[in-house]
Scaffold this active site. Structure first.
Site, PDB file in Angstrom:
ATOM      1  CB  VAL A 108     -20.171  85.721  39.090  1.00 18.02           C
ATOM      2  CG1 VAL A 108     -21.682  85.836  39.227  1.00 18.02           C
ATOM      3  CG2 VAL A 108     -19.780  85.795  37.617  1.00 18.02           C
ATOM      4  CB  VAL A 122     -28.161  82.399  28.288  1.00 17.88           C
ATOM      5  CG1 VAL A 122     -28.032  82.812  26.825  1.00 17.88           C
ATOM      6  CG2 VAL A 122     -28.138  80.892  28.416  1.00 17.88           C
ATOM      7  CB  ILE A 131     -29.016  90.246  27.917  1.00 17.77           C
ATOM      8  CG1 ILE A 131     -27.746  90.982  27.507  1.00 17.77           C
ATOM      9  CG2 ILE A 131     -30.152  90.530  26.963  1.00 17.77           C
ATOM     10  CD1 ILE A 131     -27.202  90.494  26.161  1.00 17.77           C
ATOM     11  CG  ASP A 151     -19.166  80.644  26.944  1.00 16.75           C
ATOM     12  OD1 ASP A 151     -19.333  80.411  28.158  1.00 16.75           O
ATOM     13  OD2 ASP A 151     -19.654  81.630  26.374  1.00 16.75           O
ATOM     14  CE  LYS A 174     -22.619  82.227  27.698  1.00 12.65           C
ATOM     15  NZ  LYS A 174     -21.656  83.276  27.262  1.00 12.65           N
TER      16      LYS A 174
END
Lengths: 415, 415
Positions: A12, A127, A131, A196, A200
């Site tokens: 990232v 999250v 999106i 995971d 979220k």
């Protein structure tokens, strides 16, 4: 020119640098100010990187540089990210992050520190990757009471389930393929055990209901026990099995919040969210169902969400975004045992299908058999009506005493 | 307490009042300030309304009241909404609206006036009703270059097409049903001729590309010529016909922007957006495809988007949201004749299917026949490869000279 720093130069982090560099001009046009990268923090060396002058191994370089106004924390994990984030916020720097683990475990505290120091702590990328979901939930849907959120929040498990559903792969085969393709880590526990997705749904619930719902309050179950038989019965029933993170506000004000595999009907908007994609359904009292769909992970989608947060911080230097929730405790969550929903059950037994069916009708509410060709002899699959989890457990125990071997039990979603 | 006013007490306006009243407490908690409604402007009388003390027929009451800081313009139409909005912004009041016609025709000008007076002009509700799209596009996806937006932007036409696809209704039957159910107006032209969708894609294009794209630059075609034969051929081809509003940035920097019926493949994320629902796909260079889905119209969804904008104005009193685009002219749009895409064509002719097919192969690029059972004798349906619209037109003319009666020509989407 506003100076930023990037902490962590993994997938990232390198994406964040790439997006900031490649979109320099359009970003400057939109923020009305250029954004520079003054430091990249990483303990590793990157001798081939063109950004040699920016790398540092010392967190203090960033902390003590008054020119740095915004820091992207994309290291992952709670330590040392928590300590770093706290110190940065206290020193008057805004922090943006994709670190769902940190937000899920320390969000309330870090948001409070940010507020006290009039800086921002933003986490759109935590999250749903690229999106947009945090901002729409906190701003666009602000005039709604959110009745329910249900989402396919983890791309790795969704890829595995899609392979099982579409190509009849076994769980093990599909997991191995996901690892080969780089979708699953060598130690896939965080994904396949549901942790995971749990982080979220914790973040989304905290945001919407205004109190921190810690991951340990979330009943969490992964997909390791899902078999091809279950996938086939789900299909015969008219649906698919997906790993769903869900939170619903109950009438008594508590939250029914879980991560678990669920049977969802084929005509649900989430049923066609396949492969590594994520889909998040938000049910508002005014808007009805709104669905957000896209790639929930990956270098550039996640990085672009981090950069959008950096831009927002730059546009709001010295101003606070209203993103906030209070600390919470376990009392806001309904104990899983007391939640109520229908289930799908698959069982086998020497007494034969007919005897199992008759006993099931006695023990469970509103039993409906699922018939499919090719099912094993002496195997019965059925759905129940709404039942309290504790009652379902009791019925399962009685069913087993009767001689039924209960092979699967999966929640049926109300989507 | 911040005072607001609502102009227009129709479907959306009464919804705005309802949402503000019913969610009073949670709204106050989120905006850190109560929002009161001081005036409701409407020329009609509402003797049964509980809000008698708030109604006024005089716009000046609102304009001249310094206490009113935010006004919701939900009257619709350009006049007098344009004049009212201008005066309000000039007097230092923020305005929020669901009026797509006004934003599409006067957006650049009104945004400029808002900027000059340090107030906000927000219009989340103008596209997609309750689906968050304006804010995600301008904020969350800000670090992306948006390559393409394609959306099912009009619920009425989508309802009609869904009835044709799913229940083999004729266009006329489906329209009559939409009117009976209140989804279509007695004069349905704005919907079925594509003008409503045209305004919406204008707004999205202006927002993303930074220059006002006026609706008259948008090639707009409705669904009135779609027949059940076309629907059936689309199904045989492996897709559905949807009315799509689309904008793409071409390599030369101009925009390919249209509203027209398109064939879209069944596995596209927009293919399953049915009934009155809207779906908007945003293709970013970093995020990939992100899809927003929900009810694109209706009293409460639209009202809740208006109220979210009111809340945002209240939270930002005296501060500007970065929502802005410059004026634009026709040069930013690629002339429709010069755009390039594949088409589906259906033709009949006395010379027979074989002769038609051979001639088509001569005239059109990469012809592929669509075979379906039950098709009319002497009728040929086929798809082409990429062709410039002007070339397709010439080929159609030559095909007709040959004796082919070209019954339909529909764009094929690249979704």
């Amino acid at each position: 020119m506003v100076q930023a720093a990037v902490m962590g130069y993994g997938v990232v982090g390198s994406g964040v640098v790439e997006v900031l560099m490649e979109h320099k001009e359009s970003i400057a046009r939109r923020t009305k100010d250029e954004i520079g990268i003054k430091y990249i923090l990483d303990i590793r060396d990157f001798p081939d990187s063109p950004f040699q002058d920016k790398f540092t191994k010392s967190f203090e370089d960033i902390l003590n540089d008054d020119e740095v106004k915004v820091v992207a924390e994309v290291m992952g994990g709670v330590h040392p990210a928590y300590d770093f984030t706290r110190k940065l916020l206290e020193s008057g720097k805004s922090v943006v992050t994709s670190n769902k683990e940190l937000v899920a475990t320390k969000g309330a505290e870090l948001l409070k520190i940010a507020k006290e120091h009039n800086v921002n702590y933003l986490f759109e990328a935590s999250v749903g990757g690229g999106i947009p979901i945090i901002r729409p939930l906190s701003q666009c849907l602000a005039a709604n009471e959110v009745i329910e959120i249900a989402g396919i929040l983890n791309g790795t498990t969704n890829f595995i389930l899609t392979k099982m559903i579409r190509e009849s792969m076994s769980f093990e085969e599909a997991l191995a393929m996901a690892q080969r393709l780089g979708y699953a880590e060598r130690n896939p526990a965080a994904d396949i055990e549901g942790h995971d997705a749990g982080r979220k749904i914790s973040i989304l619930a905290s945001l919407v209901y205004g109190k921190h719902v810690y991951p340990q309050y979330v009943h969490t179950q992964g997909i390791t026990k899902i078999s091809l038989e279950d996938v086939n019965y789900a299909s015969a029933w008219g649906g698919v099995i997906k790993l769903i993170g869900q939170v619903k506000k109950l009438e008594d004000g508590t939250l029914d919040i879980t991560v678990e595999p669920m049977l969802i009907a084929k005509d649900s908007q989430l049923a066609n969210v396949d492969d590594v994609f994520n889909g998040i359904l938000v049910r508002g009292d005014s808007t009805g169902d709104v669905v957000f769909y896209g790639k929930g992970a990956g270098k550039l989608p996640t990085a672009s969400a981090v950069v959008a947060d950096i831009m927002d911080c730059v546009k709001h230097l010295g101003k606070r975004k209203y993103l906030d929730w209070a600390d919470g405790d376990e009392s806001i969550v309904k104990p899983y045992d007391e939640t109520v929903f229908p289930v799908y059950i698959r069982a086998a037994g020497k007494k034969g299908k007919k005897a199992l069916y008759e006993k099931a009708c006695e023990l469970f509410a509103d039993v409906k058999e699922i018939v499919r060709s090719g099912s094993a002899e002496n195997e019965l699959a059925f759905t129940t009506g709404d039942m309290k989890v504790a009652d379902t457990e009791k019925a399962v125990a009685a069913f087993e005493s009767f001689g039924a071997d209960v092979l699967s039990k999966i929640r049926i979603a109300d989507l």
